[in-house]
Motif scaffolding. Sequence first.
Motif, PDB file in Angstrom:
ATOM      1  N   ASP A   1       1.077  -1.304  -0.177  1.00 28.99           N
ATOM      2  CA  ASP A   1       0.093  -0.124   0.052  1.00 28.99           C
ATOM      3  C   ASP A   1       0.817   1.324  -0.030  1.00 28.99           C
ATOM      4  O   ASP A   1       0.653   2.120  -0.761  1.00 28.99           O
ATOM      5  CB  ASP A   1      -0.857  -0.025   1.302  1.00 28.99           C
ATOM      6  CG  ASP A   1      -2.013  -0.963   1.410  1.00 28.99           C
ATOM      7  OD1 ASP A   1      -2.016  -1.745   0.273  1.00 28.99           O
ATOM      8  OD2 ASP A   1      -3.047  -0.722   1.876  1.00 28.99           O
ATOM      9  N   VAL A   2       1.836   1.387   0.745  1.00 30.82           N
ATOM     10  CA  VAL A   2       2.944   2.348   0.863  1.00 30.82           C
ATOM     11  C   VAL A   2       3.188   2.517  -0.442  1.00 30.82           C
ATOM     12  O   VAL A   2       3.503   3.873  -1.038  1.00 30.82           O
ATOM     13  CB  VAL A   2       3.824   2.394   1.874  1.00 30.82           C
ATOM     14  CG1 VAL A   2       4.822   3.283   2.070  1.00 30.82           C
ATOM     15  CG2 VAL A   2       3.120   1.914   3.571  1.00 30.82           C
ATOM     16  N   LEU A   3       4.077   1.607  -1.130  1.00 29.32           N
ATOM     17  CA  LEU A   3       4.595   1.742  -2.368  1.00 29.32           C
ATOM     18  C   LEU A   3       3.722   2.214  -3.551  1.00 29.32           C
ATOM     19  O   LEU A   3       3.904   3.128  -4.244  1.00 29.32           O
ATOM     20  CB  LEU A   3       5.222   0.528  -3.089  1.00 29.32           C
ATOM     21  CG  LEU A   3       6.631  -0.189  -1.887  1.00 29.32           C
ATOM     22  CD1 LEU A   3       6.802  -1.285  -2.335  1.00 29.32           C
ATOM     23  CD2 LEU A   3       7.417   1.072  -1.854  1.00 29.32           C
ATOM     24  N   ALA A   4       2.484   1.656  -3.429  1.00 32.31           N
ATOM     25  CA  ALA A   4       1.421   2.080  -4.522  1.00 32.31           C
ATOM     26  C   ALA A   4       0.806   3.481  -4.059  1.00 32.31           C
ATOM     27  O   ALA A   4       0.616   4.264  -5.076  1.00 32.31           O
ATOM     28  CB  ALA A   4       0.310   1.263  -4.390  1.00 32.31           C
ATOM     29  N   PHE A   5       0.757   3.963  -2.836  1.00 26.82           N
ATOM     30  CA  PHE A   5       0.351   5.294  -2.678  1.00 26.82           C
ATOM     31  C   PHE A   5       1.615   6.190  -3.300  1.00 26.82           C
ATOM     32  O   PHE A   5       1.057   7.397  -3.687  1.00 26.82           O
ATOM     33  CB  PHE A   5       0.249   5.541  -1.131  1.00 26.82           C
ATOM     34  CG  PHE A   5      -0.180   6.644  -0.495  1.00 26.82           C
ATOM     35  CD1 PHE A   5      -1.357   7.395  -1.280  1.00 26.82           C
ATOM     36  CD2 PHE A   5       0.278   7.477   0.368  1.00 26.82           C
ATOM     37  CE1 PHE A   5      -1.827   8.629  -0.771  1.00 26.82           C
ATOM     38  CE2 PHE A   5      -0.002   8.872   0.716  1.00 26.82           C
ATOM     39  CZ  PHE A   5      -1.251   9.351   0.200  1.00 26.82           C
ATOM     40  N   GLN A   6       2.766   5.919  -2.821  1.00 30.42           N
ATOM     41  CA  GLN A   6       3.944   6.883  -3.658  1.00 30.42           C
ATOM     42  C   GLN A   6       3.790   6.940  -5.020  1.00 30.42           C
ATOM     43  O   GLN A   6       3.848   8.061  -5.627  1.00 30.42           O
ATOM     44  CB  GLN A   6       5.237   6.442  -3.220  1.00 30.42           C
ATOM     45  CG  GLN A   6       6.151   7.440  -3.633  1.00 30.42           C
ATOM     46  CD  GLN A   6       7.606   6.935  -3.456  1.00 30.42           C
ATOM     47  OE1 GLN A   6       8.014   5.726  -3.529  1.00 30.42           O
ATOM     48  NE2 GLN A   6       8.470   7.811  -3.264  1.00 30.42           N
ATOM     49  N   GLN A   7       3.318   5.973  -5.775  1.00 31.28           N
ATOM     50  CA  GLN A   7       3.067   5.865  -7.250  1.00 31.28           C
ATOM     51  C   GLN A   7       2.009   6.853  -7.580  1.00 31.28           C
ATOM     52  O   GLN A   7       1.936   7.622  -8.428  1.00 31.28           O
ATOM     53  CB  GLN A   7       3.101   4.526  -7.876  1.00 31.28           C
ATOM     54  CG  GLN A   7       4.175   3.886  -7.818  1.00 31.28           C
ATOM     55  CD  GLN A   7       5.088   4.579  -8.648  1.00 31.28           C
ATOM     56  OE1 GLN A   7       4.945   4.716  -9.808  1.00 31.28           O
ATOM     57  NE2 GLN A   7       6.592   4.649  -7.944  1.00 31.28           N
ATOM     58  N   TYR A   8       0.808   6.598  -6.748  1.00 33.81           N
ATOM     59  CA  TYR A   8      -0.373   7.574  -6.897  1.00 33.81           C
ATOM     60  C   TYR A   8      -0.003   9.130  -6.707  1.00 33.81           C
ATOM     61  O   TYR A   8      -0.698   9.866  -7.324  1.00 33.81           O
ATOM     62  CB  TYR A   8      -1.559   7.079  -5.762  1.00 33.81           C
ATOM     63  CG  TYR A   8      -2.845   7.588  -5.857  1.00 33.81           C
ATOM     64  CD1 TYR A   8      -3.514   7.513  -7.091  1.00 33.81           C
ATOM     65  CD2 TYR A   8      -3.201   8.690  -4.865  1.00 33.81           C
ATOM     66  CE1 TYR A   8      -4.718   7.842  -7.225  1.00 33.81           C
ATOM     67  CE2 TYR A   8      -4.394   9.419  -5.296  1.00 33.81           C
ATOM     68  CZ  TYR A   8      -5.106   8.997  -6.157  1.00 33.81           C
ATOM     69  OH  TYR A   8      -6.310   9.906  -6.263  1.00 33.81           O
ATOM     70  N   LEU A   9       0.687   9.363  -5.617  1.00 32.24           N
ATOM     71  CA  LEU A   9       1.235  10.853  -5.435  1.00 32.24           C
ATOM     72  C   LEU A   9       1.966  11.196  -6.497  1.00 32.24           C
ATOM     73  O   LEU A   9       1.709  12.713  -6.982  1.00 32.24           O
ATOM     74  CB  LEU A   9       1.678  10.742  -4.130  1.00 32.24           C
ATOM     75  CG  LEU A   9       1.038  10.617  -2.768  1.00 32.24           C
ATOM     76  CD1 LEU A   9       1.852  10.502  -1.653  1.00 32.24           C
ATOM     77  CD2 LEU A   9      -0.050  11.644  -2.642  1.00 32.24           C
ATOM     78  N   ILE A  10       2.866  10.773  -6.974  1.00 36.69           N
ATOM     79  CA  ILE A  10       3.638  11.072  -8.102  1.00 36.69           C
ATOM     80  C   ILE A  10       2.885  11.157  -9.630  1.00 36.69           C
ATOM     81  O   ILE A  10       3.038  12.048 -10.139  1.00 36.69           O
ATOM     82  CB  ILE A  10       4.699  10.071  -8.240  1.00 36.69           C
ATOM     83  CG1 ILE A  10       5.701  10.270  -7.132  1.00 36.69           C
ATOM     84  CG2 ILE A  10       5.731  10.209  -9.630  1.00 36.69           C
ATOM     85  CD1 ILE A  10       6.897   9.058  -7.072  1.00 36.69           C
ATOM     86  N   HIS A  11       1.855  10.082  -9.857  1.00 40.20           N
ATOM     87  CA  HIS A  11       1.468  10.106 -11.109  1.00 40.20           C
ATOM     88  C   HIS A  11      -0.071  10.327 -11.231  1.00 40.20           C
ATOM     89  O   HIS A  11      -0.629  10.499 -12.112  1.00 40.20           O
ATOM     90  CB  HIS A  11       1.588   8.500 -11.797  1.00 40.20           C
ATOM     91  CG  HIS A  11       2.930   8.020 -11.771  1.00 40.20           C
ATOM     92  ND1 HIS A  11       3.644   8.348 -12.763  1.00 40.20           N
ATOM     93  CD2 HIS A  11       3.514   7.147 -11.271  1.00 40.20           C
ATOM     94  CE1 HIS A  11       4.715   8.126 -12.875  1.00 40.20           C
ATOM     95  NE2 HIS A  11       4.757   7.187 -11.838  1.00 40.20           N
ATOM     96  N   GLY A  12      -0.714  10.417 -10.008  1.00 40.80           N
ATOM     97  CA  GLY A  12      -2.241  10.852  -9.816  1.00 40.80           C
ATOM     98  C   GLY A  12      -3.076   9.756 -10.105  1.00 40.80           C
ATOM     99  O   GLY A  12      -4.147   9.623 -10.300  1.00 40.80           O
ATOM    100  N   GLU A  13      -2.500   8.588 -10.449  1.00 40.60           N
ATOM    101  CA  GLU A  13      -3.229   7.329 -10.469  1.00 40.60           C
ATOM    102  C   GLU A  13      -2.021   6.031 -10.420  1.00 40.60           C
ATOM    103  O   GLU A  13      -0.827   6.393 -10.168  1.00 40.60           O
ATOM    104  CB  GLU A  13      -3.695   7.135 -11.977  1.00 40.60           C
ATOM    105  CG  GLU A  13      -2.743   7.132 -13.071  1.00 40.60           C
ATOM    106  CD  GLU A  13      -3.037   6.970 -14.558  1.00 40.60           C
ATOM    107  OE1 GLU A  13      -4.248   7.041 -14.712  1.00 40.60           O
ATOM    108  OE2 GLU A  13      -2.272   6.736 -15.394  1.00 40.60           O
TER     109      GLU A  13
END
Length: 172
Positions: free
Chosen positions: A150-162
Amino acid sequence: MINPSANGWIDKFFLEQQQPTAVADAASFYKSVRDTGFIYGHIIGFDTAKKIDATGWLHDEISKTALLNILYQLFCFTTAQTDCKIFIAKAESFYNHMNPQGFNLFRKMMPGHSASLNLERIIDERVHTNDNIISKNFSHIVTNALLFVDVLAFQQYLIHGEIPEKYLKKIE
């Protein structure tokens, strides 16, 4: 004192922890998360500005608090913002993007909850372990170890918006 099993605990967390722990770079963030035991699924402490006394807490209560704290630290580090209301909205949006709810007539008819209460419900579902005592003692370690995804995916979400397509499957 925070009670992660009671409604409103996220708001209380942010009242008590007014300043996030400063993170200089990705390596120091990873080290601080590793030192808490979160990555391994056995949480031994929290990296917070004010000490949190978790004496007498259940495994899932410790896991919920640790997940919230680490997601917030990641948010602060990645976006250079510290506004907890923006964080809560982003985290709620992330989990809704990760697990779309679709059309739910019952949810449409019920009055809306605040974003922090929705995030509490989501985090509770994410750290939920089995109910029987034998499998609960083992499965909380496995479940908690997977929370770092979840933490790794949340970082991707914050960077890419998805969340990039197939990212979750690949990282798991």
